[in-house]
Design an enzyme around this catalytic site. Structure first.
Site, mmCIF file in Angstrom:
data_model
loop_
_atom_site.group_PDB
_atom_site.id
_atom_site.type_symbol
_atom_site.label_atom_id
_atom_site.label_comp_id
_atom_site.label_asym_id
_atom_site.label_seq_id
_atom_site.Cartn_x
_atom_site.Cartn_y
_atom_site.Cartn_z
ATOM 1 N N TRP A 150 0.834 -1.208 0.000
ATOM 2 C CA TRP A 150 0.000 0.000 0.000
ATOM 3 C C TRP A 150 0.869 1.260 0.000
ATOM 4 O O TRP A 150 1.202 1.786 1.054
ATOM 5 C CB TRP A 150 -0.916 0.012 1.228
ATOM 6 N N HIS A 171 -7.032 1.632 1.928
ATOM 7 C CA HIS A 171 -8.081 0.626 1.757
ATOM 8 C C HIS A 171 -9.198 0.914 2.756
ATOM 9 O O HIS A 171 -9.050 1.815 3.600
ATOM 10 C CB HIS A 171 -7.539 -0.806 1.915
ATOM 11 N N ARG A 197 -3.988 5.568 -3.347
ATOM 12 C CA ARG A 197 -2.647 4.974 -3.294
ATOM 13 C C ARG A 197 -1.674 5.779 -4.131
ATOM 14 O O ARG A 197 -2.005 6.180 -5.257
ATOM 15 C CB ARG A 197 -2.667 3.520 -3.771
ATOM 16 N N GLN A 211 -13.526 1.089 -2.925
ATOM 17 C CA GLN A 211 -13.613 -0.286 -2.428
ATOM 18 C C GLN A 211 -14.915 -0.451 -1.659
ATOM 19 O O GLN A 211 -15.505 0.522 -1.192
ATOM 20 C CB GLN A 211 -12.463 -0.572 -1.452
ATOM 21 N N VAL A 254 -5.799 -11.217 7.883
ATOM 22 C CA VAL A 254 -6.685 -12.388 7.736
ATOM 23 C C VAL A 254 -5.857 -13.663 7.808
ATOM 24 O O VAL A 254 -4.660 -13.658 7.536
ATOM 25 C CB VAL A 254 -7.453 -12.365 6.390
ATOM 26 N N ALA A 300 -13.727 -11.305 6.202
ATOM 27 C CA ALA A 300 -13.663 -9.915 5.727
ATOM 28 C C ALA A 300 -13.254 -9.941 4.266
ATOM 29 O O ALA A 300 -12.621 -10.890 3.805
ATOM 30 C CB ALA A 300 -12.652 -9.121 6.549
HETATM 31 N N1 PHE Z 1 -7.744 -4.282 2.226
HETATM 32 C C1 PHE Z 1 -7.201 -5.225 1.280
HETATM 33 C C2 PHE Z 1 -6.619 -4.452 0.087
HETATM 34 O O1 PHE Z 1 -6.998 -3.331 -0.115
HETATM 35 C C3 PHE Z 1 -8.226 -6.209 0.803
HETATM 36 C C4 PHE Z 1 -8.736 -7.086 1.890
HETATM 37 C C5 PHE Z 1 -9.839 -6.717 2.651
HETATM 38 C C6 PHE Z 1 -8.121 -8.288 2.156
HETATM 39 C C7 PHE Z 1 -10.297 -7.554 3.659
HETATM 40 C C8 PHE Z 1 -8.585 -9.130 3.130
HETATM 41 C C9 PHE Z 1 -9.696 -8.748 3.876
HETATM 42 O O2 PHE Z 1 -5.803 -4.936 -0.645
#
Ligand code: PHE
Length: 332
Positions: A150, A171, A197, A211, A254, A300
Protein backbone atom coordinates in the site's frame (compact mmCIF):
# COMPACT_ATOMS: atom_id res chain seq x y z
CA UNK A 1 -73.82 60.54 -42.40
CA UNK A 2 -73.45 61.41 -38.79
CA UNK A 3 -69.74 61.38 -37.98
CA UNK A 4 -70.34 61.36 -34.26
CA UNK A 5 -72.52 58.25 -34.47
CA UNK A 6 -69.90 56.59 -36.61
CA UNK A 7 -67.16 57.36 -34.10
CA UNK A 8 -69.20 56.05 -31.20
CA UNK A 9 -70.06 52.85 -33.04
CA UNK A 10 -66.43 52.26 -33.98
CA UNK A 11 -65.30 52.83 -30.40
CA UNK A 12 -67.83 50.42 -29.00
CA UNK A 13 -66.91 47.70 -31.46
CA UNK A 14 -63.19 47.96 -30.96
CA UNK A 15 -63.68 47.71 -27.21
CA UNK A 16 -65.06 44.18 -27.56
CA UNK A 17 -62.48 42.93 -30.04
CA UNK A 18 -60.35 40.01 -28.77
CA UNK A 19 -58.28 38.91 -31.74
CA UNK A 20 -55.96 40.45 -34.28
CA UNK A 21 -58.12 39.03 -37.04
CA UNK A 22 -61.23 40.86 -35.80
CA UNK A 23 -59.15 43.96 -35.34
CA UNK A 24 -58.07 43.82 -38.98
CA UNK A 25 -61.72 43.54 -40.05
CA UNK A 26 -62.49 46.53 -37.88
CA UNK A 27 -59.66 48.49 -39.54
CA UNK A 28 -60.96 47.68 -43.01
CA UNK A 29 -64.47 48.64 -41.97
CA UNK A 30 -63.64 52.00 -40.35
CA UNK A 31 -60.34 53.12 -41.86
CA UNK A 32 -60.05 51.12 -45.10
CA UNK A 33 -60.25 52.58 -48.56
CA UNK A 34 -63.92 51.61 -48.86
CA UNK A 35 -64.87 52.64 -45.33
CA UNK A 36 -67.63 55.15 -44.70
CA UNK A 37 -65.03 57.62 -43.62
CA UNK A 38 -63.08 57.33 -46.88
CA UNK A 39 -66.25 57.61 -48.88
CA UNK A 40 -67.10 60.70 -46.90
CA UNK A 41 -63.71 62.22 -47.77
CA UNK A 42 -64.35 61.44 -51.42
CA UNK A 43 -67.74 63.15 -51.27
CA UNK A 44 -66.10 66.31 -49.87
CA UNK A 45 -64.39 66.92 -53.17
CA UNK A 46 -67.70 68.03 -54.64
CA UNK A 47 -68.35 70.66 -51.99
CA UNK A 48 -67.28 74.30 -52.12
CA UNK A 49 -63.97 75.07 -50.36
CA UNK A 50 -65.41 76.62 -47.18
CA UNK A 51 -67.75 73.74 -46.37
CA UNK A 52 -65.09 71.31 -47.37
CA UNK A 53 -62.68 72.71 -44.76
CA UNK A 54 -65.17 72.64 -41.90
CA UNK A 55 -66.47 69.14 -42.53
CA UNK A 56 -63.06 67.85 -43.49
CA UNK A 57 -61.36 68.83 -40.27
CA UNK A 58 -64.04 67.11 -38.20
CA UNK A 59 -63.66 63.93 -40.21
CA UNK A 60 -59.90 64.20 -39.96
CA UNK A 61 -60.08 64.42 -36.21
CA UNK A 62 -62.19 61.28 -36.08
CA UNK A 63 -59.76 59.50 -38.36
CA UNK A 64 -56.90 60.40 -36.04
CA UNK A 65 -58.82 59.17 -33.00
CA UNK A 66 -59.74 55.88 -34.69
CA UNK A 67 -56.17 55.35 -35.95
CA UNK A 68 -54.74 55.81 -32.51
CA UNK A 69 -57.39 53.52 -31.01
CA UNK A 70 -56.44 50.95 -33.61
CA UNK A 71 -52.72 51.18 -32.82
CA UNK A 72 -53.27 50.90 -29.07
CA UNK A 73 -55.51 47.89 -29.45
CA UNK A 74 -53.06 46.24 -31.82
CA UNK A 75 -50.20 46.62 -29.38
CA UNK A 76 -52.30 45.24 -26.57
CA UNK A 77 -53.47 42.20 -28.54
CA UNK A 78 -49.97 41.46 -29.80
CA UNK A 79 -48.47 41.50 -26.33
CA UNK A 80 -51.29 39.27 -25.09
CA UNK A 81 -50.64 36.87 -27.93
CA UNK A 82 -47.00 36.40 -26.99
CA UNK A 83 -47.84 35.95 -23.32
CA UNK A 84 -50.48 33.45 -24.29
CA UNK A 85 -47.92 31.38 -26.22
CA UNK A 86 -45.49 31.59 -23.34
CA UNK A 87 -48.01 29.96 -21.04
CA UNK A 88 -49.39 27.48 -23.54
CA UNK A 89 -49.21 24.32 -21.48
CA UNK A 90 -50.19 22.12 -24.39
CA UNK A 91 -47.17 23.18 -26.42
CA UNK A 92 -44.48 20.45 -26.52
CA UNK A 93 -41.69 21.52 -24.17
CA UNK A 94 -38.11 22.12 -25.08
CA UNK A 95 -36.01 19.13 -24.09
CA UNK A 96 -33.62 20.02 -21.28
CA UNK A 97 -30.51 17.94 -21.08
CA UNK A 98 -30.58 16.11 -17.77
CA UNK A 99 -27.62 14.95 -15.73
CA UNK A 100 -27.26 11.36 -14.59
CA UNK A 101 -25.28 9.30 -12.14
CA UNK A 102 -21.63 8.47 -12.74
CA UNK A 103 -21.00 4.84 -13.81
CA UNK A 104 -19.10 4.19 -10.56
CA UNK A 105 -22.05 5.46 -8.52
CA UNK A 106 -24.40 3.23 -10.52
CA UNK A 107 -22.29 0.13 -9.86
CA UNK A 108 -21.69 1.09 -6.24
CA UNK A 109 -25.45 1.44 -5.68
CA UNK A 110 -26.11 -1.87 -7.37
CA UNK A 111 -23.55 -3.75 -5.27
CA UNK A 112 -24.63 -2.22 -1.97
CA UNK A 113 -28.29 -2.99 -2.78
CA UNK A 114 -27.33 -6.58 -3.44
CA UNK A 115 -25.61 -6.89 -0.05
CA UNK A 116 -28.53 -5.19 1.64
CA UNK A 117 -30.80 -7.95 0.33
CA UNK A 118 -28.61 -10.38 2.28
CA UNK A 119 -28.98 -8.40 5.49
CA UNK A 120 -25.77 -6.34 5.41
CA UNK A 121 -25.82 -2.89 6.99
CA UNK A 122 -24.07 0.01 5.21
CA UNK A 123 -21.49 1.89 7.28
CA UNK A 124 -19.31 4.82 6.20
CA UNK A 125 -15.82 5.72 7.42
CA UNK A 126 -13.32 8.58 7.14
CA UNK A 127 -11.15 9.03 4.04
CA UNK A 128 -8.43 10.65 6.17
CA UNK A 129 -7.21 7.92 8.51
CA UNK A 130 -4.57 7.49 11.17
CA UNK A 131 -1.57 5.25 10.68
CA UNK A 132 -2.90 3.19 13.58
CA UNK A 133 -6.21 2.20 11.97
CA UNK A 134 -4.90 1.95 8.42
CA UNK A 135 -1.85 -0.17 9.32
CA UNK A 136 -0.82 -0.98 12.91
CA UNK A 137 -4.15 -2.27 14.21
CA UNK A 138 -4.33 -4.45 11.09
CA UNK A 139 -1.03 -6.14 11.97
CA UNK A 140 1.00 -4.09 9.49
CA UNK A 141 3.57 -2.36 11.75
CA UNK A 142 6.10 0.16 10.46
CA UNK A 143 8.89 -1.62 8.55
CA UNK A 144 6.69 -4.64 7.89
CA UNK A 145 7.34 -5.64 4.27
CA UNK A 146 3.58 -5.87 3.68
CA UNK A 147 3.38 -2.08 3.88
CA UNK A 148 4.84 -2.09 0.40
CA UNK A 149 1.48 -3.40 -0.79
CA UNK A 150 0.00 0.00 0.00
CA UNK A 151 1.99 2.99 -1.27
CA UNK A 152 0.67 5.79 0.84
CA UNK A 153 -0.19 9.48 0.60
CA UNK A 154 0.95 10.79 4.00
CA UNK A 155 -0.46 14.04 5.32
CA UNK A 156 1.77 16.64 6.94
CA UNK A 157 -0.61 17.69 9.72
CA UNK A 158 -1.43 15.68 12.82
CA UNK A 159 -4.39 15.54 15.19
CA UNK A 160 -3.69 17.42 18.42
CA UNK A 161 -2.41 15.22 21.28
CA UNK A 162 -2.22 12.18 19.01
CA UNK A 163 0.93 10.42 18.06
CA UNK A 164 -0.45 8.55 15.08
CA UNK A 165 0.38 10.11 11.71
CA UNK A 166 -2.41 10.97 9.26
CA UNK A 167 -2.80 9.56 5.75
CA UNK A 168 -5.35 9.07 2.99
CA UNK A 169 -6.72 5.59 3.62
CA UNK A 170 -5.20 3.05 1.25
CA UNK A 171 -8.08 0.63 1.76
CA UNK A 172 -11.42 0.43 3.59
CA UNK A 173 -10.13 -2.20 6.04
CA UNK A 174 -9.47 0.33 8.88
CA UNK A 175 -13.26 0.33 9.34
CA UNK A 176 -13.06 -3.29 10.48
CA UNK A 177 -11.27 -2.10 13.62
CA UNK A 178 -13.29 1.09 14.07
CA UNK A 179 -16.57 -0.80 13.82
CA UNK A 180 -15.58 -3.70 16.08
CA UNK A 181 -14.32 -1.30 18.77
CA UNK A 182 -17.88 -0.01 19.14
CA UNK A 183 -20.05 -3.04 18.32
CA UNK A 184 -20.51 -6.54 19.66
CA UNK A 185 -21.12 -9.45 17.24
CA UNK A 186 -23.11 -10.85 15.62
CA UNK A 187 -23.17 -8.35 12.75
CA UNK A 188 -22.65 -8.08 9.03
CA UNK A 189 -21.62 -4.77 7.47
CA UNK A 190 -20.30 -3.33 4.25
CA UNK A 191 -18.28 -0.11 4.01
CA UNK A 192 -18.24 1.51 0.57
CA UNK A 193 -15.86 4.40 -0.06
CA UNK A 194 -12.90 6.09 -1.73
CA UNK A 195 -9.33 4.89 -1.26
CA UNK A 196 -6.03 6.41 -2.36
CA UNK A 197 -2.65 4.97 -3.29
CA UNK A 198 0.53 6.77 -4.19
CA UNK A 199 1.32 4.74 -7.27
CA UNK A 200 1.91 5.09 -10.98
CA UNK A 201 -1.25 4.78 -13.02
CA UNK A 202 -1.87 2.38 -15.88
CA UNK A 203 -5.01 0.96 -17.43
CA UNK A 204 -5.76 -1.12 -14.30
CA UNK A 205 -4.42 1.19 -11.57
CA UNK A 206 -5.47 4.66 -10.46
CA UNK A 207 -4.27 6.66 -7.46
CA UNK A 208 -7.91 7.07 -6.44
CA UNK A 209 -10.50 4.29 -6.53
CA UNK A 210 -13.41 2.77 -4.62
CA UNK A 211 -13.61 -0.29 -2.43
CA UNK A 212 -16.40 -2.01 -0.60
CA UNK A 213 -15.21 -3.56 2.63
CA UNK A 214 -17.24 -6.43 4.04
CA UNK A 215 -17.18 -7.85 7.55
CA UNK A 216 -19.37 -10.58 8.99
CA UNK A 217 -18.76 -11.87 12.51
CA UNK A 218 -20.73 -14.48 14.45
CA UNK A 219 -19.94 -17.56 16.53
CA UNK A 220 -19.67 -20.09 13.68
CA UNK A 221 -18.82 -18.24 10.48
CA UNK A 222 -16.58 -20.09 8.00
CA UNK A 223 -15.18 -19.55 4.51
CA UNK A 224 -18.18 -21.50 3.21
CA UNK A 225 -20.42 -18.60 4.31
CA UNK A 226 -18.08 -16.17 2.57
CA UNK A 227 -18.13 -18.17 -0.65
CA UNK A 228 -21.90 -18.42 -0.66
CA UNK A 229 -22.45 -14.71 -0.08
CA UNK A 230 -19.92 -13.57 -2.68
CA UNK A 231 -21.34 -15.98 -5.25
CA UNK A 232 -24.85 -14.69 -4.59
CA UNK A 233 -23.84 -11.04 -4.97
CA UNK A 234 -21.69 -11.52 -8.05
CA UNK A 235 -24.38 -13.64 -9.74
CA UNK A 236 -26.91 -10.93 -8.94
CA UNK A 237 -24.76 -8.13 -10.38
CA UNK A 238 -23.69 -10.01 -13.51
CA UNK A 239 -26.98 -11.83 -14.09
CA UNK A 240 -25.15 -15.14 -13.79
CA UNK A 241 -22.83 -14.35 -16.70
CA UNK A 242 -19.48 -14.79 -14.89
CA UNK A 243 -17.28 -17.51 -13.46
CA UNK A 244 -15.59 -17.10 -10.07
CA UNK A 245 -12.18 -18.34 -8.92
CA UNK A 246 -11.01 -18.41 -5.29
CA UNK A 247 -7.25 -18.74 -4.73
CA UNK A 248 -4.99 -18.51 -1.66
CA UNK A 249 -3.26 -15.22 -0.93
CA UNK A 250 -1.78 -13.22 1.92
CA UNK A 251 -2.92 -10.22 3.92
CA UNK A 252 -1.60 -9.64 7.46
CA UNK A 253 -5.10 -9.12 8.93
CA UNK A 254 -6.68 -12.39 7.74
CA UNK A 255 -5.85 -16.04 8.14
CA UNK A 256 -6.22 -17.81 5.84
CA UNK A 257 -6.19 -15.15 3.13
CA UNK A 258 -7.50 -15.42 -0.40
CA UNK A 259 -8.24 -13.52 -3.56
CA UNK A 260 -11.24 -13.77 -5.85
CA UNK A 261 -11.05 -13.46 -9.63
CA UNK A 262 -13.84 -13.32 -12.18
CA UNK A 263 -14.15 -13.97 -15.87
CA UNK A 264 -17.04 -13.49 -18.28
CA UNK A 265 -18.64 -16.81 -19.30
CA UNK A 266 -19.04 -15.68 -22.90
CA UNK A 267 -15.30 -15.00 -23.19
CA UNK A 268 -13.75 -18.37 -22.22
CA UNK A 269 -10.37 -17.29 -23.56
CA UNK A 270 -10.51 -13.94 -21.71
CA UNK A 271 -8.32 -13.13 -18.73
CA UNK A 272 -9.21 -13.65 -15.09
CA UNK A 273 -9.50 -10.29 -13.35
CA UNK A 274 -8.83 -9.94 -9.63
CA UNK A 275 -11.76 -8.22 -7.91
CA UNK A 276 -11.14 -8.66 -4.19
CA UNK A 277 -8.90 -9.68 -1.33
CA UNK A 278 -10.50 -11.60 1.50
CA UNK A 279 -10.07 -14.09 4.30
CA UNK A 280 -11.00 -15.10 7.84
CA UNK A 281 -10.49 -12.27 10.33
CA UNK A 282 -7.17 -12.80 12.14
CA UNK A 283 -7.71 -13.59 15.87
CA UNK A 284 -5.26 -10.80 16.79
CA UNK A 285 -7.79 -8.26 15.51
CA UNK A 286 -10.43 -9.58 17.90
CA UNK A 287 -7.90 -9.24 20.69
CA UNK A 288 -7.08 -5.66 19.62
CA UNK A 289 -10.77 -4.68 19.92
CA UNK A 290 -11.01 -6.56 23.25
CA UNK A 291 -13.42 -9.32 22.30
CA UNK A 292 -13.24 -12.37 24.62
CA UNK A 293 -10.81 -15.03 23.39
CA UNK A 294 -12.07 -17.78 21.04
CA UNK A 295 -15.62 -16.51 21.07
CA UNK A 296 -16.10 -15.14 17.56
CA UNK A 297 -15.22 -15.98 13.98
CA UNK A 298 -15.69 -13.92 10.88
CA UNK A 299 -14.72 -13.18 7.34
CA UNK A 300 -13.66 -9.92 5.73
CA UNK A 301 -13.22 -8.82 2.15
CA UNK A 302 -12.31 -5.73 0.15
CA UNK A 303 -13.94 -5.48 -3.26
CA UNK A 304 -12.65 -3.23 -6.05
CA UNK A 305 -15.60 -1.27 -7.46
CA UNK A 306 -13.85 0.06 -10.59
CA UNK A 307 -12.83 -3.48 -11.53
CA UNK A 308 -16.45 -4.62 -11.38
CA UNK A 309 -17.60 -1.61 -13.42
CA UNK A 310 -14.92 -2.28 -16.05
CA UNK A 311 -16.09 -5.84 -16.59
CA UNK A 312 -19.75 -4.94 -16.44
CA UNK A 313 -19.49 -2.15 -19.02
CA UNK A 314 -16.54 -3.49 -21.05
CA UNK A 315 -14.21 -0.58 -20.18
CA UNK A 316 -10.53 -1.24 -20.80
CA UNK A 317 -8.92 1.70 -19.00
CA UNK A 318 -9.64 2.59 -15.35
CA UNK A 319 -8.40 6.15 -15.91
CA UNK A 320 -11.49 6.95 -18.01
CA UNK A 321 -13.63 7.04 -14.83
CA UNK A 322 -11.95 10.17 -13.47
CA UNK A 323 -11.47 11.80 -16.84
CA UNK A 324 -13.83 14.72 -17.48
CA UNK A 325 -14.56 13.61 -21.06
CA UNK A 326 -18.33 13.95 -21.35
CA UNK A 327 -18.40 11.64 -24.40
CA UNK A 328 -17.33 8.78 -22.13
CA UNK A 329 -19.71 9.65 -19.30
CA UNK A 330 -22.73 10.10 -21.56
CA UNK A 331 -22.71 6.43 -22.49
CA UNK A 332 -24.10 5.34 -19.13
N1 PHE B 1 -7.74 -4.28 2.23
C1 PHE B 1 -7.20 -5.22 1.28
C2 PHE B 1 -6.62 -4.45 0.09
O1 PHE B 1 -7.00 -3.33 -0.12
C3 PHE B 1 -8.23 -6.21 0.80
C4 PHE B 1 -8.74 -7.09 1.89
C5 PHE B 1 -9.84 -6.72 2.65
C6 PHE B 1 -8.12 -8.29 2.16
C7 PHE B 1 -10.30 -7.55 3.66
C8 PHE B 1 -8.58 -9.13 3.13
C9 PHE B 1 -9.70 -8.75 3.88
O2 PHE B 1 -5.80 -4.94 -0.64
Amino acid sequence: MNLKVLEKQAQEEIYHIQSLKDLENWRVKYLGRKSELSLFFDSLKKLPLKQRKAKGSQANEIRLILTSLYQQKKKKLESQTTTYHFFDITRPGQKLSKGHLHPITLVLNEITRSFEKLGFEIILGPEIETEYYNFDALRIPDNHPARDMWDTFWLKSKIKNQKSKLLLRTHTSPMQIRYMEKHEPPFRIIVPGKCFRFEATDNHHEFQFHQIEGLMVDDNITLANFKFIIEEVIKDIFKNQVELRFRPSYFPFVSPGLEVDIKLKNKPKGQWLEIMGAGMVHPDLFETVKYPKNMWQGFAFGLGVERIAMIKYGINDIRLFFNPDIRFLEQF
